[in-house]
Design an enzyme around this catalytic site. Structure first.
Site, PDB file in Angstrom:
ATOM      1  N   HIS A 183       0.818  -1.217   0.000  1.00 59.36           N
ATOM      2  CA  HIS A 183       0.000   0.000   0.000  1.00 59.36           C
ATOM      3  C   HIS A 183       0.848   1.262   0.000  1.00 59.36           C
ATOM      4  CE1 HIS A 183      -3.605  -2.438   0.638  1.00 59.36           C
ATOM      5  NE2 HIS A 183      -4.104  -1.458  -0.079  1.00 59.36           N
ATOM      6  N   CYS A 489      -9.018  -1.557 -12.592  1.00 65.17           N
ATOM      7  CA  CYS A 489      -8.592  -0.457 -11.720  1.00 65.17           C
ATOM      8  C   CYS A 489      -7.355  -0.781 -10.884  1.00 65.17           C
ATOM      9  CB  CYS A 489      -9.740  -0.016 -10.818  1.00 65.17           C
ATOM     10  SG  CYS A 489     -10.264  -1.257  -9.646  1.00 65.17           S
TER      11      CYS A 489
END
Lengths: 531, 104
Positions: A183, A489
Site C-alpha cells: 500500500h 482499476c
C-alpha cells in the site's frame, strides 16, 4: 573518503529524486553511547517522557475503547519507576542507555512469559511494545518527521511513516526489502514519489547524498561529479517526456490502431482531486472509501460530504465509489477482526455484510450522494452471487428507509469488483451485475498465490502471467457478449509496461493513479489492440 | 501511641474479576492508590511479601488470579479512606462486571 556505490532494485514508483539519506527503522544496534553515565541517564529519561507523550497522543486519537485500555496500561507502565529502575542502575555502572533499557525490559518480558496464566502471558507483547517504543525514541529521535526532500532509506516502511512525512519538496524512498505492490507503493505512485524496493543489503549513513533513478531502477550513494552529471541528464530527459505526456493528456486516449480507451483515475482521498484537471480523464473509476475509516467509524454526514466533494469535482463525468474494503492488510479499529490469514478472511463485502450496522451508514450516505451526479457503486471482494444479492437487498432496505424519512436519494447502478479468481473463471454467475471492475492487484495475488506485501515473492505476482491474462480476457469477452461494462482499476492499468498486454486481453477502460495518468495515456497511444 | 493507631489500617478482599488482577484492573487500582498520601502495600498472603500498591509494575508482577485474597495495609493520615476506596473498587469488580464480590 568512501567511494560512490551503485545499488539496483525494482521500481515501485517511477521518477527521479536527489537528496540526503534519512534512515528509518533503526534499532538498538545503531545506538551510539555518549560515554557518560549522566548523559545516558538523561537520554533514557527523555526517551521515556517522549514515549509517554506518543502513547498519550495515540489515546487521544483512538476511538476504540479496547485499544485505549491497552494504551492506558502502557502509559501507566512507562510512568512507573519500577519499570526502569534496574536500567538506571546499569547505566550508573557504565552500560549505555539502549542496552541497559533493553536488558531491563527483557527481564520483565521473560517474567510475563514464564507465567502459566494465558492472560498474563499475553501482556509480554505489551511490554515488548513498550521496550521497542523507547528504543526507537533513543535511536531514531522517535517518530520525527524527516527533513523535506530526504530520501527515506530502510528495510521497509509503514504507511503511517509514509503519511507523516512532508513530500511537498520532493524526496524518495529506497527499501532493502519492501514490495512494489504494497500500500505504501500505491501511495507513492499516487503522489508521484519515486520509490525503489528489494535492493538487498547495503551500508549507508544518515545524511549521505543519494541520487535515486526510479526509472532505470537504481540509486547512487555518495555520488561523484560524473554520476551527478549523468543523473541530471537522465532527470532532464525524463522531465521532458513527462511534460510532453502531460501536454498530450488533455486529448482522449486512442491506440495506434485507432481504438478509443477510457482512462479514469483512482481516488484514495477527496483532496487528491484538487491536483487533477477533470478534462484530462474520463471520470473516477475507483473512489476508495477506506480513508474515512482511518481513525474511527465515520458518521453519515461526514461520508456524504466526502462523496459529494468528488462527485461535484467530476462535473457530470462518471464516479464509481467502492464500498468499504477493510480487512486484508487494511485493518480498521473496531471493525476488522484479528485473523491468522487476513487476505483469505473476512474482508471487503464479506466484512461489510457481517456488520450491517456499520455498512448501512455508508449505504445511506452513498444513496443520498448518488442524486448529485453520474454515480455508480461497487462491492469489493465478491466471491459468490449470494453476496452480491445480499448487498443489493441491503441497498433496497436502506432506500425504503430513506424514502420513509422523506430523504432525497437515488439507487445507483451496482457493480462488482472482479478480484477473486472464482468470479473471473465463472463470470456468468454475475450476469445481473451492472458492471465489472477488475482489481488486478488482488486478482494477481490470489491467482499466483503470491502475497502483494511480500517482496520475496514479488516476481511471482505478475499480472502478465498467462494465467492472469487469461482470466482478464475471460471477463472482458463475457462483458462484451452480455453488454456488461468492464474496466480495470489495479496498478497494471496505469503501468506503461503492462498496458499493451491488457489491451490485447480486451481491456478498453482503465482507472489509474493520478500521477500515472499522462504516461498511461502516452503508452496507450503507442500500443495496439492487436497482437 | 494513639496517633499511630489512627494512621494504620488493614483490610482484605477477594478478587472476583474474571481474569484476576491483570492490566486494566491494575491500572485502576494503582491510579486510585496514588490518589492517597498514605503508603499502601498489598500482598497475596497475610505474611507477605508486601509490595507497593502504587506501582503497576509490581502489582502486575503479583499475577493475582481470580479467587485470590488481596491483603492490604496502609500507613498515613488517610490510610483508612484509602483502604475503604481500594476494597470497594475490588469488590465492584473494578467497575467491569456485576458487583457480586464482598469484603472478606
Amino acid at each position: 573518503m568512501r567511494s560512490p556505490l551503485r545499488i539496483e532494485g525494482k521500481v515501485a514508483s517511477t521518477g527521479y529524486a536527489a537528496g540526503p539519506a534519512y534512515l528509518i527503522g533503526r534499532q538498538g544496534s545503531a545506538y551510539v553511547s555518549s560515554g557518560s553515565a549522566g548523559a545516558e541517564a538523561a537520554r533514557l529519561s527523555a526517551a521515556l517522557v517522549q514515549s509517554i507523550e506518543e502513547v498519550m497522543q495515540l489515546i487521544a486519537t483512538s476511538s476504540d475503547p479496547e485499544a485505549a485500555a491497552i494504551l492506558d496500561f502502557q502509559v501507566a507502565m512507562l510512568e512507573d519507576e519500577g519499570l526502569s529502575e534496574t536500567a538506571f542502575v546499569a547505566i550508573g555502572e557504565g552500560t549505555d542507555a539502549a542496552s541497559a533499557w533493553r536488558a531491563a525490559l527483557d527481564e520483565h518480558i521473560a517474567g510475563y512469559e514464564a507465567v502459566e496464566d494465558e492472560y498474563f502471558r499475553a501482556r509480554s507483547a505489551d511490554v515488548r511494545d513498550i521496550r521497542d517504543r523507547v528504543i526507537t525514541a533513543l535511536t531514531d529521535g522517535g517518530e520525527t518527521i524527516p527533513p523535506r526532500g530526504s530520501i527515506l532509506v530502510g528495510d521497509d516502511i509503514s504507511p503511517t511513516r509514509f503519511l507523516s512525512a512532508d513530500w511537498s519538496a520532493g524526496g524518495g524512498i529506497v527499501l532493502r526489502a519492501g514490495s512494489a505492490t504494497s500500500h505504501v507503493a500505491m501511495l507513492a505512485r499516487a503522489r508521484g514519489i519515486p520509490m525503489l524496493v528489494t535492493t538487498g543489503a547495503f551500508e549507508i549513513a544518515d545524511g549521505d547524498p543519494v541520487l535515486l533513478d526510479a526509472a532505470e531502477g537504481r540509486a547512487t550513494l555518495l555520488p561523484g561529479a560524473d554520476e551527478e552529471a549523468a543523473f541530471e541528464r537522465a532527470r532532464t530527459a525524463y522531465a521532458g517526456v513527462l511534460a510532453e505526456a502531460q501536454a498530450a493528456a488533455i486529448r482522449p486516449a486512442v491506440t495506434s490502431d485507432g481504438v478509443a480507451i477510457k482512462v479514469m483515475v483512482n481516488i484514495a482521498e477527496p483532496s487528491e482531486v484538487d491536483g487533477i484537471d477533470i478534462a484530462t480523464c474520463d471520470g473516477v473509476g475507483l473512489m476508495r472509501t477506506e480513508f474515512l475509516y482511518r481513525d474511527k467509524l465515520p458518521d453519515e454526514d461526514t461520508q456524504y460530504a466526502a462523496y459529494r466533494r468528488v462527485i461535484d469535482w467530476a462535473a457530470g463525468k462518471p464516479v464509481v465509489i467502492r464500498t468499504i474494503d477493510a480487512g486484508g492488510d487494511k485493518p480498521v479499529p473496531g471493525f476488522t477482526m484479528d485473523e491468522t490469514n487476513p487476505f483469505l478472511g473476512l474482508r471487503g463485502l464479506r466484512l461489510a455484510l457481517a456488520r450491517p450496522d456499520v455498512f448501512r451508514v455508508q449505504l445511506r450516505a452513498l444513496l443520498r450522494a448518488a442524486l448529485s451526479g453520474k454515480v455508480s457503486v461497487m462491492f469489493p471482494m465478491v466471491s459468490v452471487p449470494s453476496e452480491y444479492k445480499a448487498g443489493l437487498s441491503l441497498i433496497w432496505q436502506v432506500s425504503q428507509e430513506l424514502a420513509a424519512e422523506g430523504a432525497q436519494h437515488a439507487v445507483p447502478p451496482i457493480g462488482i469488483m472482479v478480484e477473486v479468481p472464482a468470479v473471473a473463471i465463472a463470470p456468468e454467475a454475475f450476469v445481473d451485475a451492472a458492471f465489472f471492475s477488475i482489481g488486478s492487484n488482488d486478482l494477481t495475488q490470489y491467482t499466483m498465490a503470491a502475497g502483494r506485501d511480500n517482496g520475496a515473492v514479488a516476481h511471482l505476482a505478475d499480472v502478465t502471467n498467462p494465467a492472469v491474462l487469461r482470466l482478464i480476457a475471460t471477463v472482458s469477452s463475457f462483458g462484451a457478449d452480455h453488454r456488461i461494462p468492464v474496466s480495470l482499476c489495479g496498478d497494471a492499468g496505469g503501468d506503461p509496461r503492462t498496458i499493451p498486454a491488457l489491451l490485447k486481453a480486451g481491456i478498453r477502460s482503465v482507472s489509474v493513479a493520478p500521477a500515472q495518468l499522462p504516461l498511461a495515456k502516452a503508452a496507450i497511444a503507442k500500443a495496439s489492440t492487436h497482437g | 501511641l494513639s496517633v499511630k493507631a489512627e494512621t494504620l489500617a488493614e483490610a482484605k478482599v477477594i478478587i472476583t474479576h474474571d481474569v484476576g488482577l491483570h492490566a486494566r484492573p491494575s491500572v485502576k487500582l494503582t491510579k486510585l492508590a496514588k490518589g492517597f498520601a498514605a503508603r499502601i502495600d498489598l500482598a497475596l498472603a497475610d505474611s507477605g511479601p508486601w509490595i507497593d500498591a502504587k506501582s503497576i509494575v509490581k502489582v502486575m508482577a503479583t499475577k493475582a488470579p481470580k479467587g485470590a485474597t488481596l491483603f492490604l495495609r496502609a500507613e498515613g493520615e488517610d490510610a483508612q479512606q484509602a483502604l475503604d476506596a481500594l476494597v470497594s473498587l475490588v469488590a465492584r469488580d473494578f467497575d467491569e462486571g456485576a458487583p457480586h464480590a464482598q469484603p472478606a
